[in-house]
Design a protein around this motif. Structure first.
Motif, PDB file in Angstrom:
ATOM      1  N   VAL A  35       0.963  -1.263   0.022  1.00  0.00           N
ATOM      2  CA  VAL A  35      -0.036   0.059  -0.024  1.00  0.00           C
ATOM      3  C   VAL A  35       0.953   1.392   0.139  1.00  0.00           C
ATOM      4  O   VAL A  35       1.554   1.480   0.921  1.00  0.00           O
ATOM      5  N   THR A  36       0.985   1.910  -1.188  1.00  0.00           N
ATOM      6  CA  THR A  36       1.800   2.888  -1.203  1.00  0.00           C
ATOM      7  C   THR A  36       1.162   4.397  -1.581  1.00  0.00           C
ATOM      8  O   THR A  36       0.312   4.360  -2.264  1.00  0.00           O
ATOM      9  N   GLU A  37       1.443   5.477  -0.557  1.00  0.00           N
ATOM     10  CA  GLU A  37       0.539   6.505  -0.617  1.00  0.00           C
ATOM     11  C   GLU A  37       1.513   7.445  -1.564  1.00  0.00           C
ATOM     12  O   GLU A  37       2.638   7.542  -1.254  1.00  0.00           O
ATOM     13  N   GLN A  38       0.899   8.262  -2.299  1.00  0.00           N
ATOM     14  CA  GLN A  38       1.759   9.406  -3.090  1.00  0.00           C
ATOM     15  C   GLN A  38       1.824  10.621  -2.572  1.00  0.00           C
ATOM     16  O   GLN A  38       1.499  11.693  -2.811  1.00  0.00           O
ATOM     17  N   TYR A  39       1.869  10.643  -1.290  1.00  0.00           N
ATOM     18  CA  TYR A  39       1.817  11.720  -0.394  1.00  0.00           C
ATOM     19  C   TYR A  39       3.256  12.580  -0.722  1.00  0.00           C
ATOM     20  O   TYR A  39       4.291  11.947  -0.572  1.00  0.00           O
ATOM     21  N   PRO A  40       3.442  13.825  -1.010  1.00  0.00           N
ATOM     22  CA  PRO A  40       2.346  14.700  -0.793  1.00  0.00           C
ATOM     23  C   PRO A  40       1.661  15.159  -1.955  1.00  0.00           C
ATOM     24  O   PRO A  40       0.921  16.187  -1.929  1.00  0.00           O
ATOM     25  N   GLU A  41       2.117  14.572  -3.216  1.00  0.00           N
ATOM     26  CA  GLU A  41       1.418  14.776  -4.361  1.00  0.00           C
ATOM     27  C   GLU A  41      -0.245  14.659  -4.383  1.00  0.00           C
ATOM     28  O   GLU A  41      -0.931  15.466  -4.800  1.00  0.00           O
ATOM     29  N   GLU A  42      -0.557  13.643  -3.699  1.00  0.00           N
ATOM     30  CA  GLU A  42      -1.945  13.152  -3.668  1.00  0.00           C
ATOM     31  C   GLU A  42      -2.083  12.830  -2.160  1.00  0.00           C
ATOM     32  O   GLU A  42      -2.051  11.596  -1.533  1.00  0.00           O
ATOM     33  N   PRO A  43      -2.415  13.952  -1.174  1.00  0.00           N
ATOM     34  CA  PRO A  43      -2.868  13.585   0.178  1.00  0.00           C
ATOM     35  C   PRO A  43      -3.986  12.725   0.341  1.00  0.00           C
ATOM     36  O   PRO A  43      -5.064  12.851  -0.350  1.00  0.00           O
ATOM     37  N   GLY A  44      -3.797  11.726   1.425  1.00  0.00           N
ATOM     38  CA  GLY A  44      -4.984  10.862   1.347  1.00  0.00           C
ATOM     39  C   GLY A  44      -6.157  11.498   2.079  1.00  0.00           C
ATOM     40  O   GLY A  44      -6.200  12.723   2.499  1.00  0.00           O
ATOM     41  N   PRO A  45      -7.302  10.744   2.378  1.00  0.00           N
ATOM     42  CA  PRO A  45      -8.394  11.195   3.127  1.00  0.00           C
ATOM     43  C   PRO A  45      -8.223  11.746   4.252  1.00  0.00           C
ATOM     44  O   PRO A  45      -7.380  10.884   5.094  1.00  0.00           O
ATOM     45  N   VAL A  46      -8.981  12.524   4.813  1.00  0.00           N
ATOM     46  CA  VAL A  46      -8.820  13.033   6.547  1.00  0.00           C
ATOM     47  C   VAL A  46     -10.179  12.716   6.938  1.00  0.00           C
ATOM     48  O   VAL A  46     -11.210  12.987   6.560  1.00  0.00           O
ATOM     49  N   ALA A  47     -10.239  12.116   8.125  1.00  0.00           N
ATOM     50  CA  ALA A  47     -11.495  11.818   8.880  1.00  0.00           C
ATOM     51  C   ALA A  47     -12.258  13.114   9.179  1.00  0.00           C
ATOM     52  O   ALA A  47     -11.430  14.256   9.635  1.00  0.00           O
ATOM     53  N   PRO A  48     -13.450  13.174   9.001  1.00  0.00           N
ATOM     54  CA  PRO A  48     -14.375  14.486   9.268  1.00  0.00           C
ATOM     55  C   PRO A  48     -14.122  15.061  10.706  1.00  0.00           C
ATOM     56  O   PRO A  48     -14.257  16.173  10.673  1.00  0.00           O
ATOM     57  N   ARG A  49     -13.674  14.433  11.779  1.00  0.00           N
ATOM     58  CA  ARG A  49     -13.854  14.956  13.057  1.00  0.00           C
ATOM     59  C   ARG A  49     -12.199  15.020  13.416  1.00  0.00           C
ATOM     60  O   ARG A  49     -11.826  15.027  14.343  1.00  0.00           O
ATOM     61  N   TYR A  50     -11.467  15.002  12.514  1.00  0.00           N
ATOM     62  CA  TYR A  50      -9.968  15.246  12.796  1.00  0.00           C
ATOM     63  C   TYR A  50      -9.657  16.615  13.416  1.00  0.00           C
ATOM     64  O   TYR A  50     -10.199  17.484  12.845  1.00  0.00           O
ATOM     65  N   HIS A  51      -8.669  16.581  14.518  1.00  0.00           N
ATOM     66  CA  HIS A  51      -8.522  17.713  15.127  1.00  0.00           C
ATOM     67  C   HIS A  51      -7.267  18.206  14.488  1.00  0.00           C
ATOM     68  O   HIS A  51      -6.178  17.641  14.724  1.00  0.00           O
ATOM     69  N   GLY A  52      -7.118  19.297  13.696  1.00  0.00           N
ATOM     70  CA  GLY A  52      -5.846  19.880  13.012  1.00  0.00           C
ATOM     71  C   GLY A  52      -5.778  21.162  13.567  1.00  0.00           C
ATOM     72  O   GLY A  52      -5.713  21.410  14.674  1.00  0.00           O
ATOM     73  N   ARG A  53      -5.308  22.071  12.719  1.00  0.00           N
ATOM     74  CA  ARG A  53      -5.089  23.620  12.686  1.00  0.00           C
ATOM     75  C   ARG A  53      -6.282  24.099  13.249  1.00  0.00           C
ATOM     76  O   ARG A  53      -7.508  23.970  13.069  1.00  0.00           O
ATOM     77  N   HIS A  54      -6.199  24.917  14.257  1.00  0.00           N
ATOM     78  CA  HIS A  54      -7.168  25.858  15.032  1.00  0.00           C
ATOM     79  C   HIS A  54      -7.591  27.125  14.036  1.00  0.00           C
ATOM     80  O   HIS A  54      -6.833  27.438  12.946  1.00  0.00           O
ATOM     81  N   GLN A  55      -8.762  27.594  14.093  1.00  0.00           N
ATOM     82  CA  GLN A  55      -9.348  28.615  13.353  1.00  0.00           C
ATOM     83  C   GLN A  55     -10.189  29.464  14.235  1.00  0.00           C
ATOM     84  O   GLN A  55     -11.185  29.172  15.023  1.00  0.00           O
ATOM     85  N   LEU A  56      -9.962  30.679  14.137  1.00  0.00           N
ATOM     86  CA  LEU A  56     -10.823  31.692  14.882  1.00  0.00           C
ATOM     87  C   LEU A  56     -11.872  32.261  14.086  1.00  0.00           C
ATOM     88  O   LEU A  56     -11.714  32.862  12.654  1.00  0.00           O
TER      89      LEU A  56
END
Length: 194
Positions: free
Chosen positions: A31-52
């Motif tokens: 299973v090879t991911e082509q990251y960063p050219e093709e980023p994989g899916p992110v879970a809808p409730r993933y906690h990433g960068r904050h936003q005001l």
């Protein structure tokens, strides 16, 4: 039985058992991911960068209460509140967050700051690509944290919507064009004011 010798397993059998796992996975499809050219899916409730976040007319939701900074177990948030004036209003109500910084070198992504925010000003996005080669660039200020202005929003500072109170903002009765709260007779407050 005391007189019988114990069976001693040869060491090469242990080695073969270990290599069995290796040989078993060698012929599986990789299973090879082509990251960063093709980023994989992110879970809808993933906690990433904050936003005001902003209200629909462009005013900031942050009221500079500093509850997020108090709730942060990693001491990654710094907030300095200031008072709104009649000439310069950045948020509805009395105060706004003049300085807002999150140090992503310390942030552990726990989300306690989100739960502590009384106005839902702070949320977390799905953006996870925050790597940098300079430590000082990982301290995000308001310039990087504020939600972008939509085309119908006005950049603060500006006055609150005509005829509105800070409660209208907190209840979600503000649109980009003004107050949309229903009046007593069913017409909107803006129509009633005409």
């Amino acid at each position: 039985m005391p007189g019988r010798p114990k069976f001693i397993r040869p060491k090469f059998v242990d080695a073969l058992a270990g290599f069995g796992v290796t040989f078993g996975t060698m012929f599986k499809k990789s299973v090879t991911e082509q990251y960063p050219e093709e980023p994989g899916p992110v879970a809808p409730r993933y906690h990433g960068r904050h936003q005001l976040n902003r209200y629909d007319d462009g005013l900031e939701k942050c009221i500079g209460c500093e509850l997020c900074a108090w709730a942060c177990p990693a001491d990654a948030i710094f907030v300095e509140g200031a008072d709104n004036t009649a000439e310069e209003r950045f948020s509805p109500g009395e105060r706004y967050g003049r300085v807002y910084q999150i140090n992503y070198l310390r942030c552990i992504g726990c989300g306690l700051c989100i739960e502590a925010c009384p106005t839902r000003a702070l949320t977390m996005t799905n953006d996870y690509e925050m790597a940098d080669d300079n430590r000082s660039d990982l301290i995000y200020g308001k310039d990087k944290l504020l939600a972008p202005l939509k085309p119908d929003m006005t950049a603060p500072p500006h006055a609150m919507a005509e005829g509105s109170t800070d409660e209208d903002y907190y209840r979600g009765n503000i649109t980009a064009s003004g107050v949309s709260r229903p009046a007593a007779d069913g017409a909107t407050r803006r129509e009633a004011a005409k």
